[in-house]
Scaffold this active site. Structure first.
Site, PDB file in Angstrom:
ATOM      1  N   TRP A  11      59.781  36.225  26.878  1.00  0.00           N
ATOM      2  CA  TRP A  11      59.346  37.633  26.939  1.00  0.00           C
ATOM      3  C   TRP A  11      60.286  38.491  27.773  1.00  0.00           C
ATOM      4  O   TRP A  11      60.110  39.690  27.868  1.00  0.00           O
ATOM      5  CB  TRP A  11      57.917  37.704  27.477  1.00  0.00           C
ATOM      6  CG  TRP A  11      56.877  37.417  26.422  1.00  0.00           C
ATOM      7  CD1 TRP A  11      57.092  36.921  25.165  1.00  0.00           C
ATOM      8  CD2 TRP A  11      55.454  37.625  26.525  1.00  0.00           C
ATOM      9  NE1 TRP A  11      55.908  36.813  24.487  1.00  0.00           N
ATOM     10  CE2 TRP A  11      54.879  37.226  25.298  1.00  0.00           C
ATOM     11  CE3 TRP A  11      54.621  38.103  27.532  1.00  0.00           C
ATOM     12  CZ2 TRP A  11      53.493  37.304  25.059  1.00  0.00           C
ATOM     13  CZ3 TRP A  11      53.248  38.175  27.297  1.00  0.00           C
ATOM     14  CH2 TRP A  11      52.695  37.788  26.067  1.00  0.00           C
ATOM     15  N   HIS A  93      70.170  31.484  31.118  1.00  0.00           N
ATOM     16  CA  HIS A  93      70.173  32.459  30.020  1.00  0.00           C
ATOM     17  C   HIS A  93      71.393  33.373  30.166  1.00  0.00           C
ATOM     18  O   HIS A  93      71.805  33.702  31.286  1.00  0.00           O
ATOM     19  CB  HIS A  93      68.873  33.276  30.050  1.00  0.00           C
ATOM     20  CG  HIS A  93      68.693  34.090  28.804  1.00  0.00           C
ATOM     21  ND1 HIS A  93      69.359  35.269  28.594  1.00  0.00           N
ATOM     22  CD2 HIS A  93      67.966  33.848  27.689  1.00  0.00           C
ATOM     23  CE1 HIS A  93      69.025  35.743  27.393  1.00  0.00           C
ATOM     24  NE2 HIS A  93      68.179  34.893  26.823  1.00  0.00           N
ATOM     25  N   GLU A 164      72.455  30.002  22.197  1.00  0.00           N
ATOM     26  CA  GLU A 164      72.207  31.421  21.954  1.00  0.00           C
ATOM     27  C   GLU A 164      73.539  32.173  22.001  1.00  0.00           C
ATOM     28  O   GLU A 164      74.013  32.529  23.095  1.00  0.00           O
ATOM     29  CB  GLU A 164      71.280  31.998  23.022  1.00  0.00           C
ATOM     30  CG  GLU A 164      69.917  31.351  23.080  1.00  0.00           C
ATOM     31  CD  GLU A 164      68.876  32.280  23.709  1.00  0.00           C
ATOM     32  OE1 GLU A 164      67.896  32.560  23.036  1.00  0.00           O
ATOM     33  OE2 GLU A 164      69.084  32.731  24.846  1.00  0.00           O
ATOM     34  N   GLY A 170      69.387  40.108  20.418  1.00  0.00           N
ATOM     35  CA  GLY A 170      68.885  41.482  20.352  1.00  0.00           C
ATOM     36  C   GLY A 170      69.668  42.396  19.438  1.00  0.00           C
ATOM     37  O   GLY A 170      69.508  43.616  19.493  1.00  0.00           O
ATOM     38  N   SER A 209      68.146  36.783  17.754  1.00  0.00           N
ATOM     39  CA  SER A 209      67.662  37.548  16.595  1.00  0.00           C
ATOM     40  C   SER A 209      66.883  36.714  15.586  1.00  0.00           C
ATOM     41  O   SER A 209      66.917  36.990  14.390  1.00  0.00           O
ATOM     42  CB  SER A 209      68.828  38.292  15.911  1.00  0.00           C
ATOM     43  OG  SER A 209      69.350  39.283  16.773  1.00  0.00           O
ATOM     44  N   GLY A 230      63.263  36.007  21.394  1.00  0.00           N
ATOM     45  CA  GLY A 230      63.034  37.113  22.319  1.00  0.00           C
ATOM     46  C   GLY A 230      62.079  38.133  21.711  1.00  0.00           C
ATOM     47  O   GLY A 230      60.866  37.953  21.710  1.00  0.00           O
ATOM     48  N   GLY A 231      62.640  39.196  21.155  1.00  0.00           N
ATOM     49  CA  GLY A 231      61.836  40.325  20.686  1.00  0.00           C
ATOM     50  C   GLY A 231      60.690  39.939  19.767  1.00  0.00           C
ATOM     51  O   GLY A 231      59.574  40.483  19.892  1.00  0.00           O
TER      52      GLY A 231
HETATM   53  P1  13P Z   1      66.209  38.053  20.638  1.00  0.00           P
HETATM   54  O1  13P Z   1      65.351  37.103  19.825  1.00  0.00           O
HETATM   55  O2  13P Z   1      65.492  39.317  21.021  1.00  0.00           O
HETATM   56  O3  13P Z   1      67.543  38.266  19.998  1.00  0.00           O
HETATM   57  O4  13P Z   1      66.487  37.311  22.047  1.00  0.00           O
HETATM   58  C1  13P Z   1      66.960  36.019  22.032  1.00  0.00           C
HETATM   59  C2  13P Z   1      66.945  35.496  23.408  1.00  0.00           C
HETATM   60  O5  13P Z   1      67.743  35.878  24.246  1.00  0.00           O
HETATM   61  C3  13P Z   1      65.913  34.500  23.750  1.00  0.00           C
HETATM   62  O6  13P Z   1      66.171  33.895  24.973  1.00  0.00           O
END
Ligand code: 13P
Length: 251
Positions: A11, A93, A164, A170, A209, A230-231
């Protein structure tokens, strides 16, 4: 080490108590998919309340300090996270690496501190766009793994690695399934080189993403054992669709 697909929501710096309703809805959804392991990493302030609010899913932190306690204003240690009810923590991260200057050696110390406190660890690695464009993606990730994977007895037991790519976080852009598979195979080879057979049991998550529309094909790529989201983890609706895709992938 579980071989269930592992779908984790990060989150980031989002989440007030009102969002515990989403966590409860995600928890109810997760109970419909017993073949998928689900977890959320909310802001520190919600870890305890979320732990109390959910039954099926794991709850974790997004970072921890290397020391168990002391004069470190604003930081949270691994034992404090565990005391709040966390099962795991993310370390390394790319937002911590880039925005807080965290290097591989510090990330390793954090991973080892978390495991010493009984937490599982999700260790993040990934290249920037410039590094990928110059053909250095695998070398960069390999260097990050060499420098930041926890060492010691049983270090591979409570460990997942999240690949990642920084440029995919994002942005709505994702690598090709072939590129994801190639990177995950390289990570697997390195895990086995470092941990021996135990390296086969470390789940390697893809992050960047991931959404309801692309989850199925990313989760089907070679050596992808789950996703760090993430999002799309911020609402039960979008996160449940990803959990459902993982369940189908497993069938
Ligand atoms: P998004 O899914 O928003 O691209 O973020 C990925 C992330 O950094 C998860 O740790």
């Amino acid at each position: 080490m579980s071989s269930l697909p592992y779908i984790v929501g990060n989150w980031k710096m989002n989440g007030t108590r009102a969002m515990l309703a989403e966590a409860r809805a995600i928890d109810r959804a997760a109970s419909r998919f017993p073949g998928v392991q689900v977890a959320l990493a909310p802001p520190f302030t919600l870890v305890h309340a979320m732990r109390e609010a959910v039954q099926e899913i794991g709850v974790g932190g997004q970072d921890c300090h290397v020391q168990p306690g002391g004069a470190f204003t604003g930081d949270i240690s691994a034992p404090i996270l565990a005391d709040a009810g966390a099962d795991f923590t993310i370390v390394g991260h790319s937002e911590r690496r880039a925005l807080h200057g965290e290097g591989d050696a510090l990330v390793r110390d954090k991973a080892e501190a978390a495991q010493a406190a009984g937490l599982s660890v999700i260790l993040c690695v990934g290249e920037t766009e410039a590094e990928r464009d110059s053909g250095k993606a695998e070398a960069v990730v390999s260097g990050q793994l060499a420098g930041s994977l926890p060492r010691g007895d049983d270090a591979a037991v409570r460990l997942a690695v999240a690949y990642e790519p920084v440029w995919a976080i994002g942005t709505g852009r994702v690598p090709s399934v072939d590129d994801v598979g190639a990177m995950h195979r390289a990570i697997r080879a390195q895990l086995v080189a470092i941990y021996g057979d135990a390296g086969q049991g470390v789940r390697i998550l893809y992050g960047g993403s991931v959404n309801a529309g692309n989850a199925a094909e990313l989760l089907a790529a070679d050596e992808v054992g789950g996703a760090l989201v993430g999002g799309a983890s911020l609402t039960a609706e979008s996160f449940t669709a990803i959990i459902g895709a993982a369940a189908l992938e497993r069938d």
